[in-house]
Design a protein around this motif. Structure first.
Motif, PDB file in Angstrom:
ATOM      1  N   LEU A  23      -3.555  -2.549  11.507  1.00 12.59           N
ATOM      2  CA  LEU A  23      -3.813  -1.295  10.800  1.00 12.59           C
ATOM      3  C   LEU A  23      -2.751  -0.252  11.137  1.00 12.59           C
ATOM      4  O   LEU A  23      -2.264   0.450  10.247  1.00 12.59           O
ATOM      5  CB  LEU A  23      -5.210  -0.763  11.137  1.00 12.59           C
ATOM      6  CG  LEU A  23      -5.617   0.532  10.460  1.00 12.59           C
ATOM      7  CD1 LEU A  23      -5.653   0.369   8.946  1.00 12.59           C
ATOM      8  CD2 LEU A  23      -6.990   0.966  10.978  1.00 12.59           C
ATOM      9  N   CYS A  26       0.321  -1.029   9.199  1.00 13.92           N
ATOM     10  CA  CYS A  26       0.168  -0.643   7.796  1.00 13.92           C
ATOM     11  C   CYS A  26       0.400   0.857   7.627  1.00 13.92           C
ATOM     12  O   CYS A  26       1.090   1.296   6.702  1.00 13.92           O
ATOM     13  CB  CYS A  26      -1.222  -1.037   7.314  1.00 13.92           C
ATOM     14  SG  CYS A  26      -1.501  -0.711   5.575  1.00 13.92           S
ATOM     15  N   ASP A  29       4.107   1.505   8.002  1.00 13.21           N
ATOM     16  CA  ASP A  29       4.852   1.031   6.836  1.00 13.21           C
ATOM     17  C   ASP A  29       4.648   1.955   5.633  1.00 13.21           C
ATOM     18  O   ASP A  29       5.613   2.474   5.059  1.00 13.21           O
ATOM     19  CB  ASP A  29       4.429  -0.395   6.498  1.00 13.21           C
ATOM     20  CG  ASP A  29       5.342  -1.075   5.493  1.00 13.21           C
ATOM     21  OD1 ASP A  29       6.404  -0.513   5.142  1.00 13.21           O
ATOM     22  OD2 ASP A  29       5.000  -2.183   5.060  1.00 13.21           O
ATOM     23  N   VAL A  30       3.409   2.189   5.263  1.00 16.75           N
ATOM     24  CA  VAL A  30       3.119   3.008   4.079  1.00 16.75           C
ATOM     25  C   VAL A  30       3.484   4.470   4.328  1.00 16.75           C
ATOM     26  O   VAL A  30       4.110   5.121   3.482  1.00 16.75           O
ATOM     27  CB  VAL A  30       1.635   2.872   3.672  1.00 16.75           C
ATOM     28  CG1 VAL A  30       1.272   3.832   2.558  1.00 16.75           C
ATOM     29  CG2 VAL A  30       1.338   1.443   3.253  1.00 16.75           C
ATOM     30  N   ALA A  55       7.531  -0.935  11.199  1.00 17.89           N
ATOM     31  CA  ALA A  55       6.190  -1.484  11.379  1.00 17.89           C
ATOM     32  C   ALA A  55       6.233  -2.805  12.150  1.00 17.89           C
ATOM     33  O   ALA A  55       5.394  -3.037  13.030  1.00 17.89           O
ATOM     34  CB  ALA A  55       5.519  -1.688  10.023  1.00 17.89           C
ATOM     35  N   ASN A  59       4.438  -3.313  15.640  1.00 13.72           N
ATOM     36  CA  ASN A  59       3.419  -4.357  15.787  1.00 13.72           C
ATOM     37  C   ASN A  59       3.766  -5.329  16.901  1.00 13.72           C
ATOM     38  O   ASN A  59       2.915  -5.694  17.709  1.00 13.72           O
ATOM     39  CB  ASN A  59       3.231  -5.121  14.476  1.00 13.72           C
ATOM     40  CG  ASN A  59       2.366  -4.383  13.490  1.00 13.72           C
ATOM     41  OD1 ASN A  59       1.936  -3.263  13.727  1.00 13.72           O
ATOM     42  ND2 ASN A  59       2.110  -5.022  12.366  1.00 13.72           N
ATOM     43  N   ASN A  93       4.023 -11.803  -0.171  1.00 12.13           N
ATOM     44  CA  ASN A  93       3.482 -10.633  -0.873  1.00 12.13           C
ATOM     45  C   ASN A  93       4.313 -10.266  -2.096  1.00 12.13           C
ATOM     46  O   ASN A  93       3.795  -9.692  -3.049  1.00 12.13           O
ATOM     47  CB  ASN A  93       3.400  -9.431   0.059  1.00 12.13           C
ATOM     48  CG  ASN A  93       2.215  -9.485   0.969  1.00 12.13           C
ATOM     49  OD1 ASN A  93       1.193 -10.068   0.630  1.00 12.13           O
ATOM     50  ND2 ASN A  93       2.340  -8.895   2.144  1.00 12.13           N
TER      51      ASN A  93
END
Length: 95
Positions: A23, A26, A29-30, A55, A59, A93
């Motif tokens: 999370l 994410c 990244d976003v 990210a 991570n 993705n």
């Protein structure tokens, strides 16, 4: 049902750690992408690459320090494997 209960009992904390690290990646990244697009002159492809890289590094660092049990493995080798899996996920993705 008993097997599920035992699995959660034995691995629930690890699953929570993985989820929290994922999370946070994410969000980086976003959020990083949005900030780069909004406040810098970089194009969206460079912004996406930069935020993805940040990210992945975040991570890996959190997993290495907090989640992974195998800290005795060479860091560079473990990092390369982590990056390859992350890039593989990115490519899936994009399909």
């Amino acid at each position: 049902m008993e097997r599920l209960r035992l699995f959660v009992k034995n691995h629930g904390l690890t699953a929570c750690k993985y989820s929290l690290v994922g999370l946070s990646g994410c969000v980086i990244d976003v959020g990083g992408f949005a900030l780069l697009i909004a406040y810098t002159p970089v194009n969206r492809f460079l912004a996406a690459s930069m935020s993805f890289t940040a990210a992945v590094i975040s991570n890996y660092t959190w997993h290495r320090l907090w989640t992974f049990k195998q800290r005795h493995l060479p860091m560079a080798r473990q990092f390369i494997k982590f990056v390859l899996v992350s890039v593989g996920g990115l490519l899936l993705n994009l399909l």
